[in-house]
Scaffold this active site. Structure first.
Site, PDB file in Angstrom:
ATOM      1  N   LYS A   1     -26.456  -7.080  -6.782  1.00  0.00           N
ATOM      2  CA  LYS A   1     -25.712  -6.479  -5.667  1.00  0.00           C
ATOM      3  C   LYS A   1     -26.720  -5.865  -4.693  1.00  0.00           C
ATOM      4  CE  LYS A   1     -22.055  -3.005  -4.942  1.00  0.00           C
ATOM      5  NZ  LYS A   1     -21.141  -2.061  -5.617  1.00  0.00           N
TER       6      LYS A   1
ATOM      7  N   SER B   1     -16.283  -2.761  -4.829  1.00  0.00           N
ATOM      8  CA  SER B   1     -17.184  -3.116  -3.754  1.00  0.00           C
ATOM      9  C   SER B   1     -18.158  -4.227  -4.129  1.00  0.00           C
ATOM     10  CB  SER B   1     -17.974  -1.871  -3.337  1.00  0.00           C
ATOM     11  OG  SER B   1     -18.789  -1.426  -4.415  1.00  0.00           O
TER      12      SER B   1
ATOM     13  N   SER C   1     -15.843  -0.409  -8.990  1.00  0.00           N
ATOM     14  CA  SER C   1     -16.416  -1.534  -8.244  1.00  0.00           C
ATOM     15  C   SER C   1     -16.963  -2.679  -9.072  1.00  0.00           C
ATOM     16  CB  SER C   1     -17.524  -1.040  -7.327  1.00  0.00           C
ATOM     17  OG  SER C   1     -16.938  -0.524  -6.175  1.00  0.00           O
TER      18      SER C   1
HETATM   19  N1  GLN Z   1     -12.990   1.390  -4.492  1.00  0.00           N
HETATM   20  C1  GLN Z   1     -13.687   2.574  -4.818  1.00  0.00           C
HETATM   21  C2  GLN Z   1     -14.214   3.242  -3.558  1.00  0.00           C
HETATM   22  O1  GLN Z   1     -14.050   2.679  -2.524  1.00  0.00           O
HETATM   23  C3  GLN Z   1     -14.787   2.298  -5.786  1.00  0.00           C
HETATM   24  C4  GLN Z   1     -16.091   1.956  -5.183  1.00  0.00           C
HETATM   25  C5  GLN Z   1     -17.178   1.812  -6.171  1.00  0.00           C
HETATM   26  O2  GLN Z   1     -16.942   1.848  -7.390  1.00  0.00           O
HETATM   27  N2  GLN Z   1     -18.393   1.705  -5.678  1.00  0.00           N
HETATM   28  O3  GLN Z   1     -14.764   4.301  -3.607  1.00  0.00           O
END
Ligand code: GLN
Length: 481
Positions: free
Chosen positions: A78, A153, A177
């Site tokens: 990532k 994400s 994420s």
């Molecule tokens: N969807 C969550 C957020 O937007 C999780 C993001 C993540 O785990 N990096 O914060």
């Protein structure tokens, strides 16, 4: 076609001379090219990966032995994980063309065990999002249905494994994420407990939540990878110093019967897709038939977890992201600024995308003098209550299960105009980050709309071994349906 079901099978094929690392890398490069419309990669290290593969093949020829546990395993990262001499941008304009000056600890460990890093995956900007629509470099498409999001994400990392663009990938999980895109893409996504994997070299979003996680298709591969990248690190003092158990060995606990809890309020939640609720309730029956104890526990705090998560993470993000000021590194306003403050304003306004700005402002607000106690302190109290609750549950149970996400992958654009609705998609995943416990999404089910969805399992702090063993059991039971 080049195909393997586990790293172990791949290694057997390598030792039988049925394949080699160059063949593997060539296959994945082709796959990435053919599937470039998915937008899962921001960059592919084609020449470099092929060179390393040739080197590893030579190593095998000379030594008649693998160079390490991940010899020739093709991995994607990532775009928040630093790889020395390679760009890392957090899918943001503010870091566009920034080059890492050191390796993240996970990268060092992957390379030491013979992995081949094939490229850098698209993601939501600074890992903020649930759909990958917040990337400055375009959305990632779900390979199962190109009109739908892959989740976020770590969307690019999930799709890379889903569409066979690499063997496994690393993402980061601050509130889901890794697990949420794994659920949307029909693969495994595991976030170990807080402090299990070093975050040295991970671009921070919310430091008391962030964890690096693993995407793979086989639970055996998750176990090996975890063994390689987890454990004490002198560069990250938050990493647990407790010696690691043998994770691959933990998968051999066949026949163990588990005591599993689920939150009654989660399965009866009005926001949960009806079909997902029904399928999981049926699956619970199946677990019982197999001799596991599965019982409801009361959890009346469910509606507090998303607000608590977004208060605390935005607060931490507003602090973490203050370093991107256009001076130390990253995008800098070029001309026409009046003074230093104006320079900061212009650089940050142009460099950050809308969602990141929203969170910086929210975080700054909840930390501001007049509101600190009303929001930040209160959310910390909720976090403590949740932590105590998990301690209580794990006195009587080995694991907690829940849906991973309340709905299957939604359509691109469907939730992007309503941030609150998007935030609510995280209702089942943020609990594990608020409490720091290990969690996984295992791909078990298919929705009548054709999309896959998974089951989330969580275990007690430091108990990744049980999480892996239970996951194997959950998958095995499903396969015998
Ligand atoms: N969807 C969550 C957020 O937007 C999780 C993001 C993540 O785990 N990096 O914060």
């Amino acid at each position: 076609m080049f195909s393997f079901s586990t790293i172990k099978d791949y290694h057997i094929a390598l030792s039988n001379g049925h394949t080699n690392c160059v063949t593997a890398v060539s296959f994945y490069i082709k796959q990435i090219e053919v599937n470039s419309h998915l937008n899962a990669f921001l960059e592919v290290y084609k020449e470099e990966a092929l060179e390393r593969a040739a080197f590893l093949d030579l190593f095998y020829q000379k030594n008649n032995a693998l160079s390490g546990k991940l010899h020739g395993v093709v991995v994607a990262l990532k775009d928040v994980i630093c790889y020395k001499g390679h760009k890392v941008s957090a899918s943001s304009r503010i870091l566009e063309n920034y080059t890492s000056i050191y390796n993240a600890t996970v990268v060092d460990r992957l390379l030491q065990e013979g992995a081949i890093i094939i490229g850098r995956n698209n993601c939501d900007e600074f890992a903020m999002g649930s759909s990958n629509e917040n990337s400055a470099f375009g959305s990632v498409l779900n390979a199962a249905d190109n009109a739908r999001v892959p989740g976020g994400s770590s969307g690019g990392s999930a799709v890379s494994v889903q569409a066979d663009l690499c063997m496994l990938s690393l993402g980061s999980d601050t509130g889901g994420s890794v697990r949420q895109p794994a659920d949307f893409c029909g693969i495994i996504g595991m976030k170990p407990g807080y402090g299990k994997i070093s975050r040295y070299g991970l671009i921070a979003y919310a430091s008391s939540f962030d964890q690096i996680g693993i995407f793979a298709k086989a639970i055996e591969d998750v176990a090996v990878t975890l063994q390689v990248i987890a454990g004490e690190d002198e560069f990250d003092s938050t990493v647990s110093t407790i010696p690691l158990p043998d994770y691959p060995d933990a998968l051999n606990s066949n026949g163990k019967k588990y005591r599993i809890a689920y939150f009654r309020q989660a399965l009866d939640h009005p926001g949960l897709d009806g079909e997902i609720a029904t399928v999981i309730k049926e699956y619970i029956e199946l677990l019982r038939e197999q001799g596991h104890v599965v019982e409801p526990v009361e959890f009346d705090l469910l509606d507090y977890v998303v607000p608590a998560y977004y208060i605390l993470t935005t607060a931490e993000a507003s602090s973490n992201l203050s370093r991107f000021d256009g001076i130390k590194y990253g995008y800098a306003a070029k001309d026409d600024f009046d003074d230093l403050t104006d320079f900061y304003k212009q650089s940050r306004s142009a460099g950050f995308g809308a969602e990141v700005k929203r969170r910086i402002m929210l975080g700054t607000f909840v930390l501001s003098a007049g509101y600190y106690d009303a929001y930040f302190t209160k959310a910390q109290k909720v976090r403590r209550i949740l932590f105590d609750k998990t301690q209580e549950i794990f006195k009587s149970y080995n694991a907690i299960i829940s849906p991973t996400v309340p709905s299957p992958a939604f359509r691109i654009g469907e939730k992007s105009s309503d941030p609150i609705e998007m935030f609510l998609a995280d209702i089942f995943t943020v609990f594990a980050n608020l409490t720091g416990i290990p969690a996984i999404s295992v791909p078990l089910f298919k929705h009548s709309n054709g999309m896959p969805f998974g089951l989330q399992a969580m275990t007690a702090f430091e108990d990744e071994a049980t999480l892996l063993a239970l996951s194997k059991e959950l998958i095995a039971i499903n396969n015998h349906l």
